[in-house]
Design a protein around this motif. Structure first.
Motif, PDB file in Angstrom:
ATOM      1  N   THR A  72      48.738 -10.963  11.365  1.00 23.50           N
ATOM      2  CA  THR A  72      50.044 -11.356  11.881  1.00 23.50           C
ATOM      3  C   THR A  72      50.891 -10.133  12.230  1.00 23.50           C
ATOM      4  N   TYR A  73      50.895  -9.131  11.350  1.00 25.48           N
ATOM      5  CA  TYR A  73      51.688  -7.922  11.589  1.00 25.48           C
ATOM      6  C   TYR A  73      51.078  -7.067  12.694  1.00 25.48           C
ATOM      7  N   SER A  74      49.759  -7.052  12.796  1.00 21.30           N
ATOM      8  CA  SER A  74      49.118  -6.342  13.905  1.00 21.30           C
ATOM      9  C   SER A  74      49.493  -6.987  15.234  1.00 21.30           C
ATOM     10  N   HIS A  75      49.528  -8.321  15.260  1.00 22.11           N
ATOM     11  CA  HIS A  75      49.861  -9.053  16.481  1.00 22.11           C
ATOM     12  C   HIS A  75      51.344  -8.918  16.850  1.00 22.11           C
ATOM     13  N   LEU A  76      52.207  -9.131  15.872  1.00 24.51           N
ATOM     14  CA  LEU A  76      53.650  -9.145  16.154  1.00 24.51           C
ATOM     15  C   LEU A  76      54.230  -7.756  16.382  1.00 24.51           C
ATOM     16  N   TYR A  77      53.798  -6.791  15.566  1.00 24.70           N
ATOM     17  CA  TYR A  77      54.459  -5.481  15.553  1.00 24.70           C
ATOM     18  C   TYR A  77      53.529  -4.341  15.971  1.00 24.70           C
ATOM     19  N   LYS A  78      52.312  -4.705  16.415  1.00 23.67           N
ATOM     20  CA  LYS A  78      51.344  -3.708  16.910  1.00 23.67           C
ATOM     21  C   LYS A  78      50.992  -2.642  15.874  1.00 23.67           C
ATOM     22  N   ILE A  79      51.030  -3.017  14.592  1.00 25.04           N
ATOM     23  CA  ILE A  79      50.624  -2.097  13.525  1.00 25.04           C
ATOM     24  C   ILE A  79      49.104  -2.155  13.392  1.00 25.04           C
ATOM     25  N   PRO A  80      48.396  -1.041  13.594  1.00 22.74           N
ATOM     26  CA  PRO A  80      46.949  -1.068  13.372  1.00 22.74           C
ATOM     27  C   PRO A  80      46.630  -1.330  11.895  1.00 22.74           C
ATOM     28  N   THR A  81      45.822  -2.347  11.637  1.00 18.80           N
ATOM     29  CA  THR A  81      45.434  -2.670  10.256  1.00 18.80           C
ATOM     30  C   THR A  81      43.922  -2.857  10.185  1.00 18.80           C
ATOM     31  N   THR A  82      43.333  -2.367   9.094  1.00 16.09           N
ATOM     32  CA  THR A  82      41.896  -2.530   8.872  1.00 16.09           C
ATOM     33  C   THR A  82      41.654  -3.017   7.457  1.00 16.09           C
ATOM     34  N   GLY A  83      40.977  -4.160   7.336  1.00 17.12           N
ATOM     35  CA  GLY A  83      40.613  -4.706   6.036  1.00 17.12           C
ATOM     36  C   GLY A  83      39.205  -4.297   5.666  1.00 17.12           C
TER      37      GLY A  83
END
Length: 350
Positions: free
Chosen positions: A180-191
């Motif tokens: 959700t945060y990657s989509h909304l705020y363009k924060i790169p996230t890796t799980g």
């Protein structure tokens, strides 16, 4: 880079902080040092990095006595105001969130601990990344998210909507929140879905530690599923190598991703999921045999059925890791168990 690593009194976090410091990064470590397991091990990990346990105060940044680029703070992730202040003050380049309430079986009796740390704490991490320009958030998920999935090996393109423990559900929630945060705020996230990590400074609630301690003390060990469990045991140094490569390679988003045929492990957003496992599952009885060999002692065994919340097998498909980051874990259990037993005997003087 300046990197926040949460969970640095923990198993993987302490190894990761050491590795990042060795290559010259500035590291701020964070942990609440809860009493989920033996505090001697947690404080021992911190002291190995020059953090004097007698000097630790809640909310106070403490400089390492031996590592010029390392500072540590005792803090709860769910402490929203204190975590916000830390992000505001430090302006981290990247964040690796390894702090969590761990354990599948513990979640059966202490469910609220998982909501506080793994859900509330994670949203506070995401908000810190959002408001203070963090360039990449890497975070620990777990192989337990595969739940009732019986398709082997487990692939990040598999559906993981059927967790069988609250711990697994909390980790799946982290992946959804991150997307959700990657989509909304363009924060790169890796799980990062870790597969049964073991090695020196390991967790006292994990099988290798429990078995070693019990065998040396001449006590019987509990062998679940009558020893027919399969686990993709992964040595901690292999895990750390994978995490470092992930930190250095934030996802860009997949332009070929399709909402008509959605791949759960990636997205058009800068979001990615990786398995980090040995890609070579081992029978629990074979694992025990290797421990016995290193201890020079045969274990007494209580053969028990599969425990509620446990899965009978884990097996990681690491093709994405190999293709994108040119890495595959490869430490054998023979080598890994030998290193653990050596550490255990030295640390506990047995």
């Amino acid at each position: 880079m300046k990197i926040l690593v949460t969970g640095t009194a923990g198993f993987i976090g302490s190894h990761l902080a050491k590795r990042l410091l060795e290559r010259g990064d500035e590291v701020v470590g964070l942990d609440n040092i809860n009493d989920y397991y033996d505090l001697r091990v947690k404080y021992g990990r911190l002291e190995r990095a020059g953090i004097e346990s007698s000097s630790i105060e809640y909310g106070k940044l403490l400089s390492s006595a031996t590592e010029s680029n390392y500072r540590f703070v005792k803090l709860n992730l769910e402490d929203r105001e204190a975590l916000h202040a830390l992000f505001e003050q430090e302006k981290f380049d990247k964040v690796c969130n390894l702090a969590a309430q761990a354990g599948v079986r513990y979640s059966l009796t202490n469910p609220y601990a998982y909501i506080d740390s793994n859900i509330v704490g994670f949203i506070n991490i995401l908000e810190g990344c959002r408001h203070f320009g963090v360039k990449h958030l890497a975070y620990a998920s777990s192989s337990s998210v595969y739940g009732l999935n019986e398709s082997m090996p487990f692939s990040t393109s598999d559906n993981v909507d059927h967790p069988i423990s609250l711990y697994a559900a909390s980790k799946k929630s982290n992946e959804l929140m991150a997307h959700t945060y990657s989509h909304l705020y363009k924060i790169p996230t890796t799980g990062l879905r870790f597969f049964t990590v073991y090695g020196p400074w390991g967790r006292p609630d994990m099988a290798l530690f429990l078995f070693t301690k019990a065998i040396l003390e001449d006590r019987a060990i509990d062998v679940f599923n009558h020893g027919e469990m399969l686990r993709d045991f992964t040595y901690v140094d292999d895990i750390v190598e994978g995490v470092v490569r992930v930190i250095d390679n934030p996802p860009m988003g997949d332009p070929n991703w399709s909402g008509k045929h959605p791949n759960p492990g990636s997205s058009k957003a800068p979001y990615k999921i990786y398995n980090i496992g040995n890609n070579s599952p081992v029978r629990l009885m074979d694992f025990i045999t290797e421990i016995e060999k290193n201890l020079g002692k045969v274990a007494k065994k209580n053969m028990l059925p599969l425990q509620m919340g446990d899965v009978p097998a884990t097996y990681a498909d690491v093709s994405d890791l190999v293709e994108n980051l040119h890495y595959k874990p490869n430490t054998s259990i023979e080598e890994g168990i030998a290193r653990f037993v050596k550490w255990y005997r030295e640390f506990f003087r047995v």
